[in-house]
Design an enzyme around this catalytic site. Sequence first.
Site, mmCIF file in Angstrom:
data_model
loop_
_atom_site.group_PDB
_atom_site.id
_atom_site.type_symbol
_atom_site.label_atom_id
_atom_site.label_comp_id
_atom_site.label_asym_id
_atom_site.label_seq_id
_atom_site.Cartn_x
_atom_site.Cartn_y
_atom_site.Cartn_z
ATOM 1 N N ASP A 1 1.038 -1.158 -0.053
ATOM 2 C CA ASP A 1 -0.039 0.113 -0.282
ATOM 3 C C ASP A 1 0.830 1.099 -0.023
ATOM 4 O O ASP A 1 1.736 1.519 0.861
ATOM 5 C CB ASP A 1 -0.870 0.050 1.324
ATOM 6 C CG ASP A 1 -2.176 0.803 1.387
ATOM 7 O OD1 ASP A 1 -2.988 0.936 0.181
ATOM 8 O OD2 ASP A 1 -1.759 2.045 1.847
ATOM 9 N N GLU B 1 1.138 -0.309 -4.998
ATOM 10 C CA GLU B 1 -0.090 0.464 -5.003
ATOM 11 C C GLU B 1 0.231 1.959 -5.154
ATOM 12 O O GLU B 1 0.417 2.798 -4.131
ATOM 13 C CB GLU B 1 -1.070 0.390 -4.026
ATOM 14 C CG GLU B 1 -2.476 0.667 -4.186
ATOM 15 C CD GLU B 1 -2.687 2.079 -3.300
ATOM 16 O OE1 GLU B 1 -3.547 2.676 -3.524
ATOM 17 O OE2 GLU B 1 -1.869 2.315 -2.520
#
Lengths: 660, 660
Positions: free
Chosen positions: B378, B407
């Site tokens: 993330d 991401e």
Amino acid sequence: MSMTDGRNRVVIDGVTPRVDSGEFPIKRVVGDTVDVEAVAYGDGHDVVACALLYRREADAEWAEVRMEPLVNDGWKAAFVVEEIGRYRYTVAGSVDRFATWAHDLAKRVGAELDLSVDLLIGAELVEAAAARASGSDAARLAAVAALLRTGGGEAARAALAPELAGLMARYAERPFVTMAPELSVVVDRERARFGAWYEMFPRSAATEPGRHGTFRDVEDRLADVAAMGFEVLYLPPIHPIGRAFRKGRNNTPAAGPDDPGSPWAIGGAEGGHKAVHPELGTLEDFRHLLARAADYDIEIALDIAFQCSPDHPYVREHPEWFRLRPDGTIQYAENPPKKYQDIYPFDFETGHWRELWDELKSVVDFWIEQGVRIFRMDNPHTKPFAFWEWLIGEVKKDHPEVLFLAEAFTRPNVLYRLAKVGFTQSYNYFPWRNSKEELTEFLTELTRGPVREFFGANLWPNTPDILPEYLQYGGRPAFVTRLVLAATLGPSYGIYGPAYEQCLNVALGPGREEYLDSEKFEIRPWDPDRGSSLAGLVGRLNRIRRENAALRTNQNLRFHSVDNDRLIAYSKSTEDRASQVLVVVNLDPNHGNAGFVELPLDELRIDPRQPYQVHDLLADRRYLWYGPRNYVELRPEVGQAHVFAIRRRVRTEADFDYYL
Amino acid sequence: MSMTDGRNRVVIDGVTPRVDSGEFPIKRVVGDTVDVEAVAYGDGHDVVACALLYRREADAEWAEVRMEPLVNDGWKAAFVVEEIGRYRYTVAGSVDRFATWAHDLAKRVGAELDLSVDLLIGAELVEAAAARASGSDAARLAAVAALLRTGGGEAARAALAPELAGLMARYAERPFVTMAPELSVVVDRERARFGAWYEMFPRSAATEPGRHGTFRDVEDRLADVAAMGFEVLYLPPIHPIGRAFRKGRNNTPAAGPDDPGSPWAIGGAEGGHKAVHPELGTLEDFRHLLARAADYDIEIALDIAFQCSPDHPYVREHPEWFRLRPDGTIQYAENPPKKYQDIYPFDFETGHWRELWDELKSVVDFWIEQGVRIFRMDNPHTKPFAFWEWLIGEVKKDHPEVLFLAEAFTRPNVLYRLAKVGFTQSYNYFPWRNSKEELTEFLTELTRGPVREFFGANLWPNTPDILPEYLQYGGRPAFVTRLVLAATLGPSYGIYGPAYEQCLNVALGPGREEYLDSEKFEIRPWDPDRGSSLAGLVGRLNRIRRENAALRTNQNLRFHSVDNDRLIAYSKSTEDRASQVLVVVNLDPNHGNAGFVELPLDELRIDPRQPYQVHDLLADRRYLWYGPRNYVELRPEVGQAHVFAIRRRVRTEADFDYYL
């Protein structure tokens, strides 16, 4: 990646200018600006600050210039190289805590959020800067910090004031700085870029047929060379010439008793690379010539050919520097089926290569001691690149003013490598680039591509080895065309004379580029009757080159469209556009040609609604041009070229003024 | 330059493929061929020989492949990467004395020169090789050497025979070898390049409204996911969710007592990054899910978000890993004016960064131990690049089969840097590339530019954070269009479902890309009535992807001209052209569009004089096409895309055969 870098949050990639990955220096001349760009960014949203660092290689301290951000994480700044020698430069980047804080604070102010804790954070940053500052700056920072601690509207205004940003840029902490790998720039004197060269054989300097010319005779020719406006007088090797296997006229295998031999067959009983051919005079005479040339603002360039005649003292004293054949003889130079028995190449794979390298460097050092500062190195592409990198690097450590011209007519990668490892200038394919398409492509590669950072082209329309077909068959107009092209396309160019100005165009045979009765193997006395020669045109061109700064550089060389493939048009401009020159050349030596030249007026900063003047500096004629398309006609019997100074219209007499 | 290199006469520059200057590895998957090219040359006229060297990083010995010369000092060779892990490769070059000698000898023979000394030189070279050889090779070389010593015509013929050239290539001395800097290639399993991803929230896996889904419920959904043909099932964070500052529905600041909170607010009383959210089940349940997924050939990808809720044990145990504010609170995440008080970022500038890095690696190691081999990291662009380079490098040392998806929706340089430092794949701008021009430019950069060597794009038309405008306003046809584009332009692509197959298109508000009633903040039960959804089309597309090798790679992606800007056409082919797929998509969700597709028949190896078949694999319809221009019409109510297998005509029934 070293574990100690763990907190460096900024990365820098792609600092330019650089050569390849930065393993070779870029090149500049004194006074140039080095425009540095980089791509640098950090993780997250923090504001990044980048600085260009530069220093003379000898200095310990970096000078620092704050870089300006460009789009897409780009950064730029510039520095001026003010002295010859080497400079280093790099880019440093780090997170700018204060700028990040101020940037966020402005957004918080806009959103009318509570600022109390944020102002305390800012106060801590400013207090830390105050501790690093002194005098009034320290006091001012401490005062602002105290204000920030009070909180409230006035504190926020002070926090975002430009004054504080300036002080913090100077004193803020810069932790975890990332430095890009250091890059180098070699800074030369202007002659590295700009100069008109004249090559002549000193033994042909006498005006009476049959007499071997001397350095004194060369001195007598200096006035002619100076009248033609040359900056550099380049002499083929001046050393004793071997007798073993000496070549006769037109490169015949057996020399007659009076044949002087090739000056490139270096070394005899009289000495080798550190000796002077006795028939030319003495070392003192040579030094005297250097001094006389200097009076004319002419610099002497010397040819150094690292090879030996079989009579060279090295052959006897250092047989280990040559390659022995199974029959006990030394390997002579050859490119089968051609044999050059009068020349022994050095064996650079010898186990004694270190001693060989040292000795060859001592040759260059010797001539530097005599006062020579420009060397034309013969066939450098047949010696190891590592040797040249070492030699040129070592020489320039003590003598950064020394320049090296590579005599390499070879494949592009090899040419470019020699430039990368240190050669200031190089010969190139110019002799064989004749059509508009060829010239445009060739000069565009040299001046717009990556090679512009390291490759200095010296444009020669002829050499003692090369009489191109274009000159053989095009008569005098061909010589004019190629001369104008060389002199205006190349800040550095040269001719081999007097063959050139006298338009000698007879080759050794069909399909050959060798001169018939080449001076490489015989003496051809200086022609005292130079009235019909191109000497006058050469002089005009060289004066125009000196007087128009645009011709001293290849920055901003642009080719322009002409609706006739036999006409080529191009312009050059200085960065400030104070000097703008437009050249139109007829590439057809046999026929007149005409066409419309199309100019990008906005690029040349010409007002499209006003006429402008183009002043042909060769013919001293002025024309009024209108708009981007203008008619040009050139005929061999009148002149093959226009060399126009572009004079942008500033005012007319109607408004009581003139062209600028 | 070290003085010991003085006799290395060959220089090598520009070995490709490489990333930047070679500081980062290129990437390949098992079975790929690495086509290596180099520019290498020596001084002088000697013949150069180059070899490609490669080895697994763990091996000490290089394997060697002789390189073939190209034009302009270029060389090429290739090697196949057969195992996952790292390989090293480089190029070695040296002067080939024997080849040089043979080359010159041939010219001497042609010129009918005396060969006696030359044959002796050759004999010495061959004798030296014989001494290095053994067995029959040694005997053969010794025999040839003896023959050379005899001189004469037979000796010259033997000297130039291909047999001798082959033996000498094997045994000749190669002194003074130049090695280019070593380069690296990271070799991954095929999933690094090819895979269809499906993202779902496990807590929404229950089919009854109101019940919190569990890993057992996810197991029950596996049949659906498998029917849709996905290879990877990606789950948002599965860890305990904090209660402090927990967000309510639609990201409202105050959560109600039943609001589940954001799975990215990681850590609570129940544990942190190495714990499982109790409502999802136990760690054992999770391992059970992994095993059940494997039965369906589905791999579970786990989301790792390196950030903490205020309730995370790290906050109490390691306050030194966070940034303290002057008021004694810990700095929460914010991008002013937005505040994320439910999330504390790690302070990577902490003096305890080494311990922090070690702990974060132990999180990845923990989940590897549970059996996870794909991680979706993330927001990696908000952590230092150096951290990722270390983390991924260390993890892959022990587990080269592990893959990392970044991401990161951020600026191109940052995206690319994350890929360079190790991320296998990355999110990218695909959600916002909708027009033909945008898609063509974007995919061309990814597949033809330098980034192809290191950047693996994973194309997502939607994510829990991104419901693009195109989907909001285009209805079902827009979802079809974007699905086909993602599945056929990206060897790796993914959708966030069931929002995607159910064509959910309601955003939080005008100008927002957030979903209304986002699953990030609430539970949305699995819709058992999937009949009207796109699930069937997804399944067909994923089967087509698996069955047509051309869609497993982006090699040879080519865009083709269509005379209608609302239609995009492109083809992909395997290197051997055994699989060729042509895709035509209607980019207009509102109107039918038609146009002529223009194909480069020679590139596709289609006989222009014969018809060929295009087989629409989506509709299972076949068309006979003639020549390069063929008509295509696509209407939203019928179908937004053709996915054609191109079947080159081999024979017709008239000659008793079929299409291949």
